[in-house]
Motif scaffolding. Sequence first.
Motif, PDB file in Angstrom:
ATOM      1  N   GLY A  32      40.617  45.185  42.834  1.00 13.68           N
ATOM      2  CA  GLY A  32      40.901  44.123  41.880  1.00 13.68           C
ATOM      3  C   GLY A  32      39.834  43.769  40.881  1.00 13.68           C
ATOM      4  N   PHE A  33      38.543  43.945  41.236  1.00 15.40           N
ATOM      5  CA  PHE A  33      37.491  43.301  40.435  1.00 15.40           C
ATOM      6  C   PHE A  33      37.347  43.865  39.025  1.00 15.40           C
ATOM      7  N   ASN A  34      37.538  45.166  38.847  1.00 16.22           N
ATOM      8  CA  ASN A  34      37.472  45.706  37.483  1.00 16.22           C
ATOM      9  C   ASN A  34      38.624  45.173  36.634  1.00 16.22           C
ATOM     10  N   GLY A  35      39.782  45.003  37.249  1.00 23.28           N
ATOM     11  CA  GLY A  35      40.915  44.405  36.545  1.00 23.28           C
ATOM     12  C   GLY A  35      40.647  42.965  36.157  1.00 23.28           C
ATOM     13  N   THR A  36      39.953  42.237  37.033  1.00 18.02           N
ATOM     14  CA  THR A  36      39.570  40.860  36.719  1.00 18.02           C
ATOM     15  C   THR A  36      38.750  40.808  35.435  1.00 18.02           C
ATOM     16  N   LEU A  37      37.771  41.693  35.343  1.00 11.58           N
ATOM     17  CA  LEU A  37      36.874  41.692  34.187  1.00 11.58           C
ATOM     18  C   LEU A  37      37.586  42.134  32.909  1.00 11.58           C
ATOM     19  N   ALA A  89      45.684  45.275  38.781  1.00  9.85           N
ATOM     20  CA  ALA A  89      44.801  46.289  39.351  1.00  9.85           C
ATOM     21  C   ALA A  89      44.979  46.397  40.862  1.00  9.85           C
ATOM     22  N   THR A  90      45.105  45.260  41.531  1.00 11.96           N
ATOM     23  CA  THR A  90      45.275  45.261  42.991  1.00 11.96           C
ATOM     24  C   THR A  90      46.594  45.918  43.381  1.00 11.96           C
ATOM     25  N   ALA A  91      47.661  45.544  42.702  1.00 12.84           N
ATOM     26  CA  ALA A  91      48.969  46.127  43.000  1.00 12.84           C
ATOM     27  C   ALA A  91      48.976  47.625  42.746  1.00 12.84           C
ATOM     28  N   THR A  92      48.345  48.058  41.661  1.00 16.62           N
ATOM     29  CA  THR A  92      48.282  49.489  41.352  1.00 16.62           C
ATOM     30  C   THR A  92      47.535  50.242  42.436  1.00 16.62           C
ATOM     31  N   THR A 133      47.539  36.592  49.092  1.00 19.10           N
ATOM     32  CA  THR A 133      46.683  35.658  48.355  1.00 19.10           C
ATOM     33  C   THR A 133      45.209  35.938  48.626  1.00 19.10           C
ATOM     34  N   CYS A 134      44.869  36.171  49.906  1.00 18.11           N
ATOM     35  CA  CYS A 134      43.477  36.465  50.260  1.00 18.11           C
ATOM     36  C   CYS A 134      43.007  37.759  49.600  1.00 18.11           C
ATOM     37  N   THR A 135      43.863  38.769  49.605  1.00 14.12           N
ATOM     38  CA  THR A 135      43.509  40.043  48.972  1.00 14.12           C
ATOM     39  C   THR A 135      43.245  39.846  47.488  1.00 14.12           C
ATOM     40  N   PHE A 136      44.104  39.085  46.837  1.00 12.86           N
ATOM     41  CA  PHE A 136      43.931  38.783  45.413  1.00 12.86           C
ATOM     42  C   PHE A 136      42.601  38.072  45.163  1.00 12.86           C
TER      43      PHE A 136
END
Length: 316
Positions: free
Chosen positions: A85-90, A65-68, A16-19
Amino acid sequence: MNPCLYKNIFRIKTTTCTFLHGVGQVMFQPCALTGLLFLAGIFWGAYECGAPQAGWGAVIGTAVATATGFLAYPDKKYGSDGLWGFNGTLVGCALPAFLANTTMMWVTLIFFAMLTTWLQRGLNRIMLSWKINSLTFPFVFLTWIVLMASQQFNELPPVIHTAIAAEYSPTSLAIYWLKGISQVFLINSWVTGIFFIAALALSNLSAAIWAMTGSGIGLLFAIQFGAAPETIANGLYGFSPVLTAIAIGCTFSKPGTRTTIVTLAAIVTTVFIQGAMNELMLPWGIPTLTAPFCIATWLFQLSGATAGNNADAISK
């Protein structure tokens, strides 16, 4: 407590923290609470605007993105800081903002959120020798591809946005200023802007101050130079200056008078780059996204204008 149960709880907490770090890293903040407040602001604005898919897109994009990143590359520290993760977020916020809520939009979102990890890795390897990194450009480049391709694909129809007339009362200006901050995640809500300021202040007060400064300068210059009223009303000259301000003001440089002067110059430069890119992209029918931020930040880093570069931040 059962050791297996303890391990499972610890694993869930770590995941959760990583996400949440991934969401926070959109504005350079590897802080779970900041990421949580960012998400709260995204969902508030998404539901307020009648587009809840933007909130769920952010969740899915970050997770994919994080899992990948974790599956493809062994650097656990990089991943735990949220840097996959952040590019996947956007991407997750952008595609629902520009494309209709169809099944194929979600399939595309998942696929391109996954691709951000590989593009980010490749660009960072190329840029490392220059002591810069890809920033949000993987998101920008891949979203451009999707939006241009969507003009050929009937299953990816665009969302039609209603133009908003600009007013220049003190209340309206405050709303446009806050929207400049919320638009970092492509959310058009002044309440979301307040969420984001609070989230930044919890992690890094300097980042919150620079975010407010960046949006304010972007708004001021857009008005003074006569930008299109709808871009002013929607905060569209604020979000790239916000990111530039945080990047140069307190992420890649040590605080000081020189850093302050350089950051202010970089913010103004970002506004002009955005104006130029808005015109450049007009025939293509696609937005600039955060490309002005990337270009301005690279220019000032490559010139050596940033004072006391943070090597750890650059390597990310």
